[in-house]
Design a protein around this motif. Sequence first.
Motif, short mmCIF file in Angstrom:
data_model
loop_
_atom_site.label_atom_id
_atom_site.label_comp_id
_atom_site.label_asym_id
_atom_site.label_seq_id
_atom_site.Cartn_x
_atom_site.Cartn_y
_atom_site.Cartn_z
N ASN A 15 -3.97 -3.69 3.54
CA ASN A 15 -3.20 -3.45 2.32
C ASN A 15 -2.97 -4.76 1.56
O ASN A 15 -3.11 -4.81 0.33
CB ASN A 15 -1.86 -2.79 2.65
N ASN A 64 -3.88 1.77 2.07
CA ASN A 64 -3.16 2.42 0.97
C ASN A 64 -3.98 2.55 -0.31
O ASN A 64 -3.51 3.11 -1.29
CB ASN A 64 -1.83 1.71 0.69
N TYR A 121 -1.92 10.16 2.82
CA TYR A 121 -1.22 8.97 2.34
C TYR A 121 -0.56 9.23 0.98
O TYR A 121 0.61 8.91 0.78
CB TYR A 121 -2.16 7.76 2.23
N THR A 173 -1.10 10.90 7.73
CA THR A 173 -0.57 9.66 7.21
C THR A 173 -0.18 8.75 8.36
O THR A 173 0.38 9.20 9.36
CB THR A 173 0.66 9.93 6.32
N ILE A 233 1.71 3.83 5.07
CA ILE A 233 0.92 2.62 4.84
C ILE A 233 -0.58 2.91 4.79
O ILE A 233 -1.35 2.09 4.31
CB ILE A 233 1.21 1.54 5.90
N GLY A 234 -1.01 4.05 5.29
CA GLY A 234 -2.42 4.40 5.32
C GLY A 234 -2.61 5.79 5.88
O GLY A 234 -1.67 6.59 5.89
#
Length: 193
Positions: A55, A116, A142, A170, A180-181
Amino acid sequence: MKTLVSTVALVGVTAMWLGSASANEFRPQLEALLATEIAPWLSDATVVDAVKASNAEHAGLSDGDVEALDKTWREEAESGSGPLIDRILGNELSTLLSERKAAMEGKVSEMFVMDNRGLNVGQSDITSDFWQGDEDKWQKTYAVGPDAVFIDEVEFDDSAEAFLSQVSKTIVDPQTGEAIGAITVGVNVENLF
């Protein structure tokens, strides 16, 4: 010859049975697999740290930069390797995903984690593209939030020669509870039973 005929008949019956099945028919088994064999290790430092690092690395990328990375990945995927693919497949997260896939003894055909932006962070196998942000596996996880799960339809995968459903979830920072991802796992539904 008899074995070949029996194998063809079994494949035909399986194809007819699975051909009419959607991911929803396997949803309880897929959710159980996600809850018991995948979700418990998604808060592992190897996963979380790799996603956070990706990220940060990709925070300043323009849409053009993302497209260029995806183009590079696709070209490398056609040849089977290259600097970008080698860097991703050689990282600690990809090693963990390969180990987790192997431990699932044929239930899983692939695992990959996205950041992300929808870019690959780690994976068990080479994906056809680097950017997943334009696909449901990222947009319905996400992009939706911390508790999102997306279970796709069952489809026959020619390369795996199996009926697969992708299960996506997620990935959350355990410190903050923020998305976050995401992870996608290709599940061979024939091996769930």
